[in-house]
Design a protein around this motif. Structure first.
Motif, PDB file in Angstrom:
ATOM      1  N   ALA A   1       0.842  -1.195   0.000  1.00  0.00           N
ATOM      2  CA  ALA A   1       0.000   0.000   0.000  1.00  0.00           C
ATOM      3  C   ALA A   1       0.876   1.243   0.000  1.00  0.00           C
ATOM      4  N   ARG A   2       0.344   2.299  -0.599  1.00  0.00           N
ATOM      5  CA  ARG A   2       1.002   3.613  -0.540  1.00  0.00           C
ATOM      6  C   ARG A   2      -0.026   4.633  -0.075  1.00  0.00           C
ATOM      7  N   ASP A   3       0.381   5.496   0.877  1.00  0.00           N
ATOM      8  CA  ASP A   3      -0.507   6.553   1.355  1.00  0.00           C
ATOM      9  C   ASP A   3       0.302   7.831   1.549  1.00  0.00           C
ATOM     10  N   THR A   4      -0.309   8.820   2.202  1.00  0.00           N
ATOM     11  CA  THR A   4       0.355  10.110   2.353  1.00  0.00           C
ATOM     12  C   THR A   4       1.276  10.175   3.573  1.00  0.00           C
ATOM     13  N   SER A   5       1.449   9.086   4.285  1.00  0.00           N
ATOM     14  CA  SER A   5       2.364   9.123   5.427  1.00  0.00           C
ATOM     15  C   SER A   5       3.804   9.294   4.975  1.00  0.00           C
TER      16      SER A   5
ATOM     17  N   ILE B   1      -3.240   0.298  -3.650  1.00  0.00           N
ATOM     18  CA  ILE B   1      -2.769  -1.034  -3.288  1.00  0.00           C
ATOM     19  C   ILE B   1      -2.160  -1.645  -4.545  1.00  0.00           C
ATOM     20  N   GLU B   2      -0.897  -1.984  -4.483  1.00  0.00           N
ATOM     21  CA  GLU B   2      -0.151  -2.488  -5.633  1.00  0.00           C
ATOM     22  C   GLU B   2      -0.011  -4.011  -5.548  1.00  0.00           C
TER      23      GLU B   2
ATOM     24  N   LEU C   1      -1.002 -15.204   2.995  1.00  0.00           N
ATOM     25  CA  LEU C   1      -0.630 -15.047   4.400  1.00  0.00           C
ATOM     26  C   LEU C   1       0.016 -13.678   4.572  1.00  0.00           C
ATOM     27  N   LEU C   2      -0.778 -12.721   5.013  1.00  0.00           N
ATOM     28  CA  LEU C   2      -0.301 -11.343   5.129  1.00  0.00           C
ATOM     29  C   LEU C   2       0.618 -11.194   6.334  1.00  0.00           C
ATOM     30  N   THR C   3       1.646 -10.366   6.177  1.00  0.00           N
ATOM     31  CA  THR C   3       2.581 -10.075   7.262  1.00  0.00           C
ATOM     32  C   THR C   3       2.602  -8.583   7.604  1.00  0.00           C
ATOM     33  N   GLY C   4       1.823  -7.790   6.928  1.00  0.00           N
ATOM     34  CA  GLY C   4       1.775  -6.350   7.165  1.00  0.00           C
ATOM     35  C   GLY C   4       0.345  -5.875   7.208  1.00  0.00           C
ATOM     36  N   PRO C   5       0.192  -4.555   7.310  1.00  0.00           N
ATOM     37  CA  PRO C   5       1.188  -3.496   7.141  1.00  0.00           C
ATOM     38  C   PRO C   5       2.072  -3.312   8.368  1.00  0.00           C
ATOM     39  N   SER C   6       3.184  -2.598   8.175  1.00  0.00           N
ATOM     40  CA  SER C   6       4.085  -2.315   9.285  1.00  0.00           C
ATOM     41  C   SER C   6       3.625  -1.105  10.091  1.00  0.00           C
ATOM     42  N   ARG C   7       2.720  -0.322   9.538  1.00  0.00           N
ATOM     43  CA  ARG C   7       2.053   0.785  10.242  1.00  0.00           C
ATOM     44  C   ARG C   7       0.673   0.916   9.612  1.00  0.00           C
TER      45      ARG C   7
ATOM     46  N   ASN D   1       4.247   0.108   1.760  1.00  0.00           N
ATOM     47  CA  ASN D   1       3.935  -0.468   3.067  1.00  0.00           C
ATOM     48  C   ASN D   1       3.481  -1.906   2.783  1.00  0.00           C
ATOM     49  N   PHE D   2       4.385  -2.859   2.976  1.00  0.00           N
ATOM     50  CA  PHE D   2       4.155  -4.216   2.480  1.00  0.00           C
ATOM     51  C   PHE D   2       3.099  -4.961   3.300  1.00  0.00           C
ATOM     52  N   LEU D   3       2.166  -5.571   2.578  1.00  0.00           N
ATOM     53  CA  LEU D   3       1.192  -6.474   3.171  1.00  0.00           C
ATOM     54  C   LEU D   3       1.618  -7.929   2.971  1.00  0.00           C
TER      55      LEU D   3
END
Length: 304
Positions: A44-48, A90-91, A74-80, A53-55
């Motif tokens: 994911a990419r956002d304005t932070s 979402i890429e 099997l998701l391991t994210g997001p990290s924030r 931000n890997f899922l």
């Protein structure tokens, strides 16, 4: 956990965030057949900060095997938390591993899902993203105003985890119906518990929680390893439950909280860190204001 401890800057605040529950592969086309040995990324990419931000992220040597019965990544994210101020994306870059030649790996999904809305949801939204050779189903919900909860520790503090029992750790937000974030599923393997500390190693850690009226529920579930899977369960849940313990947390703006899941044969302590969130726009605006104030102070302090 940027603002869990210490002074909190003015630009840190509750924001509208997106909670992603699951990512599922469906409707295979163009000759693809189950099972699939999948590698690649979902981010994911956002304005932070505009960074990925890997899922989901797996190399070719560490593929996940997807089956028709269990097609969930099997998701391991997001990290924030994923912040919704400007539109987020979402890429998807997913490939199917060739059994013979790395040069013959097939593309499974390549594309971008744009989410410009900021409306709220009291249930899980499921969006089907059409790709050339499959459909990617994204299950999510926007939450506003919300804070970041990081599950920093899950640890057995009394008793032992029995051999032969499958373990699942899940998180739910009470304001979203039928939404479950899978933090860990030992499946047919051994529950990943440190013999020295009793700590349980999780896949995912970060969850968005409504600040007003919402609560975070972290559950530890024990079931037989041979149990079947419920239809429609995100990530493949077990139909037979031997024991279940829950820890309920009221959201905070900062600091940490602790709770206990009592499963009868053992007690599991859950620790959660809370944080407000920010965006680049808010940070730059705050820094510009601070620079302006310092410039005025320097002018006022110049001797005549």
């Amino acid at each position: 956990m940027r603002f869990t401890f210490g002074p909190i800057p003015s630009y840190a605040r509750p924001h509208c965030t997106m909670q992603i529950f699951s990512v599922r592969v469906a409707d295979l086309e163009d000759g693809l057949r189950w099972p699939l040995h999948v590698h690649g990324l979902v981010a994911a990419r956002d304005t932070s900060d505009h960074n990925r931000n890997f899922l989901f992220s797996r190399t070719r040597d560490n593929c996940q095997v997807l089956t028709q019965q269990d097609p969930y990544l099997l998701l391991t994210g997001p990290s924030r938390v994923i912040v919704i101020i400007d539109p987020i994306t979402i890429e998807f870059q997913l490939k199917v591993k060739s059994k013979t030649d790395p040069e013959e790996d097939e593309m499974l999904a390549f594309g971008i899902f744009n989410y410009p809305q900021t409306y709220l949801a009291t249930h899980v939204i499921r969006s089907g993203i059409l790709c050339d050779r499959c459909t990617i189903e994204l299950a999510y919900a926007p939450l506003d105003p919300s804070v970041e909860a990081t599950i920093i520790g899950v640890r057995i503090i009394d008793g032992v985890w029995p051999e032969g029992l499958r373990g699942r750790v899940v998180a739910e937000v009470t304001t979203v119906r039928e939404g479950e974030v899978l933090l860990l599923d030992s499946r047919d393997g051994k529950m990943p518990i440190s013999p020295s500390t009793g700590a349980v190693e999780l896949w995912r850690h970060v969850v968005s929680v409504d600040l007003e009226g919402g609560k975070l529920v972290v559950s530890v579930v024990a079931s037989p390893q041979i149990a079947g899977k419920e239809d429609g369960d995100d990530g493949g849940g077990s139909a037979v439950v031997v024991a279940r313990g829950e820890a309920v947390f009221a959201p905070e703006r900062a600091g940490t909280s602790n709770g206990t899941c009592d499963l009868g044969f053992c007690k599991v302590e859950v620790a959660v860190a809370w944080s407000l969130v920010s965006s680049l726009w808010n940070e730059r605006r705050a820094l510009a204001k601070l620079a302006e104030e310092r410039a005025w102070m320097s002018v006022l302090c110049v001797p005549v």
